[in-house]
Design a protein around this motif. Sequence first.
Motif, PDB file in Angstrom:
ATOM      1  N   ARG A 185     -10.440 -16.564 -19.373  1.00 47.57           N
ATOM      2  CA  ARG A 185      -9.938 -15.181 -19.295  1.00 47.57           C
ATOM      3  C   ARG A 185     -10.525 -14.460 -18.091  1.00 47.57           C
ATOM      4  NH1 ARG A 185     -10.930 -15.297 -24.794  1.00 47.57           N
ATOM      5  NH2 ARG A 185     -12.821 -14.015 -24.586  1.00 47.57           N
ATOM      6  N   LEU A 186     -11.820 -14.644 -17.878  1.00 45.52           N
ATOM      7  CA  LEU A 186     -12.473 -13.990 -16.737  1.00 45.52           C
ATOM      8  C   LEU A 186     -11.840 -14.446 -15.431  1.00 45.52           C
ATOM      9  CD1 LEU A 186     -16.233 -14.076 -17.770  1.00 45.52           C
ATOM     10  CD2 LEU A 186     -14.716 -12.101 -17.690  1.00 45.52           C
ATOM     11  N   PHE A 187     -11.624 -15.755 -15.331  1.00 48.39           N
ATOM     12  CA  PHE A 187     -11.064 -16.272 -14.086  1.00 48.39           C
ATOM     13  C   PHE A 187      -9.653 -15.738 -13.875  1.00 48.39           C
ATOM     14  CE2 PHE A 187      -8.588 -19.171 -11.561  1.00 48.39           C
ATOM     15  CZ  PHE A 187      -9.396 -19.325 -10.455  1.00 48.39           C
ATOM     16  N   GLU A 188      -8.867 -15.688 -14.962  1.00 51.17           N
ATOM     17  CA  GLU A 188      -7.482 -15.228 -14.817  1.00 51.17           C
ATOM     18  C   GLU A 188      -7.431 -13.789 -14.329  1.00 51.17           C
ATOM     19  OE1 GLU A 188      -5.203 -18.118 -17.996  1.00 51.17           O
ATOM     20  OE2 GLU A 188      -5.543 -16.015 -18.522  1.00 51.17           O
ATOM     21  N   ARG A 189      -8.319 -12.945 -14.858  1.00 48.54           N
ATOM     22  CA  ARG A 189      -8.330 -11.548 -14.404  1.00 48.54           C
ATOM     23  C   ARG A 189      -8.760 -11.457 -12.941  1.00 48.54           C
ATOM     24  NH1 ARG A 189      -9.707  -9.919 -19.749  1.00 48.54           N
ATOM     25  NH2 ARG A 189     -11.940  -9.982 -19.374  1.00 48.54           N
ATOM     26  N   HIS A 190      -9.777 -12.244 -12.598  1.00 44.34           N
ATOM     27  CA  HIS A 190     -10.256 -12.280 -11.228  1.00 44.34           C
ATOM     28  C   HIS A 190      -9.128 -12.736 -10.297  1.00 44.34           C
ATOM     29  CE1 HIS A 190     -12.977 -12.854  -7.933  1.00 44.34           C
ATOM     30  NE2 HIS A 190     -12.688 -14.127  -7.845  1.00 44.34           N
ATOM     31  N   PHE A 191      -8.406 -13.754 -10.725  1.00 45.11           N
ATOM     32  CA  PHE A 191      -7.316 -14.315  -9.939  1.00 45.11           C
ATOM     33  C   PHE A 191      -6.210 -13.269  -9.757  1.00 45.11           C
ATOM     34  CE2 PHE A 191      -3.410 -16.684  -9.459  1.00 45.11           C
ATOM     35  CZ  PHE A 191      -3.770 -17.658  -8.545  1.00 45.11           C
ATOM     36  N   ASP A 192      -5.828 -12.595 -10.845  1.00 45.67           N
ATOM     37  CA  ASP A 192      -4.766 -11.602 -10.767  1.00 45.67           C
ATOM     38  C   ASP A 192      -5.153 -10.427  -9.885  1.00 45.67           C
ATOM     39  OD1 ASP A 192      -3.263 -13.152 -12.385  1.00 45.67           O
ATOM     40  OD2 ASP A 192      -3.700 -12.049 -14.228  1.00 45.67           O
ATOM     41  N   ALA A 193      -6.442 -10.126  -9.802  1.00 47.54           N
ATOM     42  CA  ALA A 193      -6.884  -8.989  -9.002  1.00 47.54           C
ATOM     43  C   ALA A 193      -6.811  -9.293  -7.513  1.00 47.54           C
ATOM     44  CB  ALA A 193      -8.312  -8.611  -9.388  1.00 47.54           C
ATOM     45  N   ARG A 194      -6.752 -10.560  -7.143  1.00 45.02           N
ATOM     46  CA  ARG A 194      -6.781 -10.902  -5.720  1.00 45.02           C
ATOM     47  C   ARG A 194      -5.419 -11.308  -5.181  1.00 45.02           C
ATOM     48  NH1 ARG A 194     -10.604 -15.632  -4.941  1.00 45.02           N
ATOM     49  NH2 ARG A 194      -9.389 -16.193  -6.751  1.00 45.02           N
ATOM     50  N   ASN A 195      -4.477 -11.579  -6.061  1.00 44.50           N
ATOM     51  CA  ASN A 195      -3.199 -12.126  -5.616  1.00 44.50           C
ATOM     52  C   ASN A 195      -2.050 -11.207  -5.986  1.00 44.50           C
ATOM     53  OD1 ASN A 195      -3.907 -14.964  -4.597  1.00 44.50           O
ATOM     54  ND2 ASN A 195      -4.995 -14.802  -6.544  1.00 44.50           N
ATOM     55  N   VAL A 196      -1.140 -11.007  -5.044  1.00 46.63           N
ATOM     56  CA  VAL A 196      -0.040 -10.055  -5.229  1.00 46.63           C
ATOM     57  C   VAL A 196       1.274 -10.761  -4.941  1.00 46.63           C
ATOM     58  CG1 VAL A 196       0.978  -7.906  -4.390  1.00 46.63           C
ATOM     59  CG2 VAL A 196      -1.509  -8.148  -4.446  1.00 46.63           C
ATOM     60  N   LEU A 197       2.217 -10.636  -5.854  1.00 52.36           N
ATOM     61  CA  LEU A 197       3.557 -11.145  -5.624  1.00 52.36           C
ATOM     62  C   LEU A 197       4.289 -10.154  -4.715  1.00 52.36           C
ATOM     63  CD1 LEU A 197       5.228 -13.577  -6.664  1.00 52.36           C
ATOM     64  CD2 LEU A 197       6.127 -12.047  -8.439  1.00 52.36           C
ATOM     65  N   LEU A 198       4.835 -10.642  -3.593  1.00 52.47           N
ATOM     66  CA  LEU A 198       5.489  -9.726  -2.652  1.00 52.47           C
ATOM     67  C   LEU A 198       6.799  -9.199  -3.230  1.00 52.47           C
ATOM     68  CD1 LEU A 198       4.973 -11.387   0.856  1.00 52.47           C
ATOM     69  CD2 LEU A 198       3.505  -9.821  -0.409  1.00 52.47           C
ATOM     70  N   GLY A 199       7.031  -7.933  -3.017  1.00 49.01           N
ATOM     71  CA  GLY A 199       8.264  -7.309  -3.483  1.00 49.01           C
ATOM     72  C   GLY A 199       8.384  -5.938  -2.853  1.00 49.01           C
ATOM     73  N   PRO A 200       9.393  -5.145  -3.263  1.00 47.09           N
ATOM     74  CA  PRO A 200       9.603  -3.828  -2.669  1.00 47.09           C
ATOM     75  C   PRO A 200       8.348  -2.973  -2.719  1.00 47.09           C
ATOM     76  CG  PRO A 200      11.444  -4.415  -4.070  1.00 47.09           C
ATOM     77  CD  PRO A 200      10.426  -5.492  -4.257  1.00 47.09           C
ATOM     78  N   ASP A 201       8.099  -2.279  -1.614  1.00 47.21           N
ATOM     79  CA  ASP A 201       6.997  -1.312  -1.491  1.00 47.21           C
ATOM     80  C   ASP A 201       5.632  -1.930  -1.259  1.00 47.21           C
ATOM     81  OD1 ASP A 201       8.487   0.948  -1.497  1.00 47.21           O
ATOM     82  OD2 ASP A 201       8.409   1.202  -3.671  1.00 47.21           O
ATOM     83  N   VAL A 202       5.529  -3.239  -1.271  1.00 47.66           N
ATOM     84  CA  VAL A 202       4.227  -3.843  -0.960  1.00 47.66           C
ATOM     85  C   VAL A 202       3.991  -3.725   0.542  1.00 47.66           C
ATOM     86  CG1 VAL A 202       2.897  -5.997  -0.950  1.00 47.66           C
ATOM     87  CG2 VAL A 202       4.304  -5.406  -2.929  1.00 47.66           C
ATOM     88  N   LEU A 203       2.743  -3.392   0.879  1.00 53.75           N
ATOM     89  CA  LEU A 203       2.378  -3.143   2.278  1.00 53.75           C
ATOM     90  C   LEU A 203       1.691  -4.401   2.817  1.00 53.75           C
ATOM     91  CD1 LEU A 203       2.434  -0.682   4.167  1.00 53.75           C
ATOM     92  CD2 LEU A 203       0.244   0.010   3.194  1.00 53.75           C
ATOM     93  N   ILE A 204       2.256  -4.999   3.855  1.00 49.37           N
ATOM     94  CA  ILE A 204       1.648  -6.227   4.376  1.00 49.37           C
ATOM     95  C   ILE A 204       1.331  -6.090   5.867  1.00 49.37           C
ATOM     96  CG2 ILE A 204       2.841  -7.698   2.704  1.00 49.37           C
ATOM     97  CD1 ILE A 204       4.632  -8.615   5.079  1.00 49.37           C
ATOM     98  N   VAL A 205       0.502  -7.022   6.360  1.00 47.66           N
ATOM     99  CA  VAL A 205       0.160  -7.078   7.772  1.00 47.66           C
ATOM    100  C   VAL A 205       1.119  -8.051   8.451  1.00 47.66           C
ATOM    101  CG1 VAL A 205      -1.612  -7.672   9.461  1.00 47.66           C
ATOM    102  CG2 VAL A 205      -2.271  -6.664   7.257  1.00 47.66           C
ATOM    103  N   HIS A 206       1.794  -7.569   9.497  1.00 49.71           N
ATOM    104  CA  HIS A 206       2.644  -8.455  10.288  1.00 49.71           C
ATOM    105  C   HIS A 206       2.436  -8.086  11.749  1.00 49.71           C
ATOM    106  CE1 HIS A 206       6.034 -10.720  11.767  1.00 49.71           C
ATOM    107  NE2 HIS A 206       6.549  -9.627  12.305  1.00 49.71           N
ATOM    108  N   ASP A 207       2.100  -9.078  12.581  1.00 49.44           N
ATOM    109  CA  ASP A 207       1.906  -8.815  13.996  1.00 49.44           C
ATOM    110  C   ASP A 207       0.857  -7.709  14.212  1.00 49.44           C
ATOM    111  OD1 ASP A 207       2.377  -9.370  16.588  1.00 49.44           O
ATOM    112  OD2 ASP A 207       4.169  -8.114  16.783  1.00 49.44           O
ATOM    113  N   ARG A 208      -0.200  -7.780  13.410  1.00 46.71           N
ATOM    114  CA  ARG A 208      -1.341  -6.863  13.497  1.00 46.71           C
ATOM    115  C   ARG A 208      -1.005  -5.430  13.121  1.00 46.71           C
ATOM    116  NH1 ARG A 208      -5.067  -8.223  18.720  1.00 46.71           N
ATOM    117  NH2 ARG A 208      -4.692 -10.453  18.858  1.00 46.71           N
ATOM    118  N   LYS A 209       0.160  -5.212  12.524  1.00 44.67           N
ATOM    119  CA  LYS A 209       0.546  -3.855  12.143  1.00 44.67           C
ATOM    120  C   LYS A 209       0.931  -3.809  10.668  1.00 44.67           C
ATOM    121  CE  LYS A 209       2.268  -2.569  16.692  1.00 44.67           C
ATOM    122  NZ  LYS A 209       2.321  -3.927  17.292  1.00 44.67           N
TER     123      LYS A 209
END
Length: 263
Positions: free
Chosen positions: A48-72
Amino acid sequence: MSSIRINGQLYWKTRTPTKNGHIDPLPARKGSMFVDNPSSAQRRRDRRLFERHFDARNVLLGPDVLIVHDRKPWRIVEVRELPLDLWGEEWDTAFADACAYWDRYPNGDRPTKENWRDRPVMLVMRPEGQPTAEPSHFRTRASRHFDVLPEHYAVCRACGELPPCQHEINENDIAAAVNYTEELMAIQPGCCHGCTEPITSRMQAVRFPGPNLWRPDLGENSAVFHARQDCADAVTRYRSQWEAKGHDERQPMLPMEDAGDDA
Ligand SMILES: [Zn+2]
Ligand SMILES: [Zn+2]
């Protein structure tokens, strides 16, 4: 970890702490931690601890997610699957190769165009802060990961880039070059050009004939290094510059003639 330079090549990563963005759900909940039914309460708790830790670090990309592309920073509008008949020859060939590979080394399910981990997808997104801009389309493979920014992130006050910005990188490069030059200028005659320490009569040394490429002011035949592991990187660097100048009459491992004090 932030940007680092390896052999002159810059591997840029913003200093802002980011999460790992992925397009397909991660197959990461595998491994020794994830045998189906942990037999002990301790193991179940660890999971359980690992799963929560894992979920806190990983994000499924979708609308409104802010990502880095070409340093911006870019805001995702949509992650769109490409129609299977519109992949184009390059992707079709890559898919055929992946299937051929699976036929030789089967592992899991045979890839289909719908679920192939490297299938092309379209990232539709806008530069952050320009909500009315026409969205841009970037084709990428579904297995690619992106750095996901938090909503509160830093940009350079002068140029608006994510840190480290190009100016900061340039300044650091210059500072490193100046630092290196100062280190070179501190070398005393007869001292090792790698570590700057004296070379005693008992020590093996590598001397390069001809003009001194790093300290021309020290005169002919003055480039000398300890013949030891600690100084080998400097010898290699000097040698490649020296050979590039057309020298090849190397004189390695000469004992020093003009012995200094024994250490
Ligand atoms: Zn800047
Ligand atoms: Zn040395």
